[in-house]
Design an enzyme around this catalytic site. Sequence first.
Site, short mmCIF file in Angstrom:
data_model
loop_
_atom_site.label_atom_id
_atom_site.label_comp_id
_atom_site.label_asym_id
_atom_site.label_seq_id
_atom_site.Cartn_x
_atom_site.Cartn_y
_atom_site.Cartn_z
N LYS A 89 0.85 -1.19 0.00
CA LYS A 89 0.00 0.00 0.00
C LYS A 89 0.88 1.24 0.00
O LYS A 89 1.79 1.35 0.84
CB LYS A 89 -0.85 -0.04 1.28
CG LYS A 89 -2.23 0.54 1.16
CD LYS A 89 -2.99 0.17 2.44
CE LYS A 89 -4.28 0.89 2.53
NZ LYS A 89 -4.85 0.73 3.87
C1 E4P Z 1 -8.25 1.18 4.45
O1 E4P Z 1 -7.46 0.80 3.66
C2 E4P Z 1 -8.14 2.47 5.15
O2 E4P Z 1 -6.90 2.59 5.73
C3 E4P Z 1 -9.23 2.62 6.16
O3 E4P Z 1 -10.44 2.15 5.61
C4 E4P Z 1 -9.34 4.01 6.72
O4 E4P Z 1 -10.52 4.10 7.49
P1 E4P Z 1 -10.78 5.29 8.54
O5 E4P Z 1 -11.09 6.52 7.78
O6 E4P Z 1 -11.96 4.82 9.33
O7 E4P Z 1 -9.54 5.41 9.37
#
Ligand code: E4P
Length: 217
Positions: free
Chosen positions: A83
Site C-alpha cells: 500500500k
Molecule cells: C483502508 O485501507 C483504510 O486505511 C481505512 O479504511 C481508513 O478508514 P478510517 O477513515 O476509518 O480510518
Amino acid sequence: MKIFLDSADIDEIRAHIASGFVDGVTTNPSLIAKSGRNILETISEISEMVDGPVSAEVAATDHETMLAEGRKLAGLAPNVTVKVPLTEAGLQTCRALSDAGTQVNVTLCFTAGQAMLAAKAGATFISPFVGRLDDIGQDGMGLIEEICTIYDQYGFETGVLVASVRSTQHVVDAALLGADVVTLPPKILTALYQHPLTDKGLAAFISDWEGTGQSIL
Ligand code: E4P
C-alpha cells in the site's frame, strides 16, 4: 463484490475468517500502531491466515525508501499487496512495484483525478476514503460513482476498493455502484448480519416451535 477486513488485530481477523466472508485484509500504519505489534510479524501472520490479498502500507514518504520498504513487505508472502499513499512519490513507487509484478494498493484517494493517475500508474487497487469525505460534508459515494464511471469508460483494470466505510448503507451503495471491493471495520461486517425484524421474527419462530413439542433431530 469482495469483502476485505480493515484490521491488524490477529484475533479479530481469525474470528471473522471463520464466517467465510473475508476475501482479504487491509491494514494501515494507524491499525498497526493500535495492534501494538511489529508490522513484519503481523503481516506475515495475517498473510498465512487469509487466502486473498493482504495490504501492508509503507511508512516512508520518499520514492527510494518507499520502494525498499515495498519490496521488503512484498517479500513477506505472495499475497501481500503493498500500500502506497497517493502522492507523486507514491505513484512513482506504484509504477516500479507494479512493473516488477507486485500488487499495489494506492491509498488516501479523495478525488477522481487522483484515481485516474493511480490507474495509469498500474495500481491493482485504488482506495477512495468515503467516510473521511462524508466527515467533512462531502459526498464519499459520489466519488465512487465518478471513479467507477471513468474506469469503465477507459477499461482501466484497477479495482475500486471502497475504504473508510462507516455504515452498512455504505456497503450497499458501493455494491449498487459496482465497486470491486469494500474493506470493512469488523463492527460493520457484524452489523451486515443484523436487523431488528430478524431478531423479532426468530424469537417468535422459536417460541411457536417450542409450543409444538417437536424435535427435528
Ligand atoms: C483502508 O485501507 C483504510 O486505511 C481505512 O479504511 C481508513 O478508514 P478510517 O477513515 O476509518 O480510518
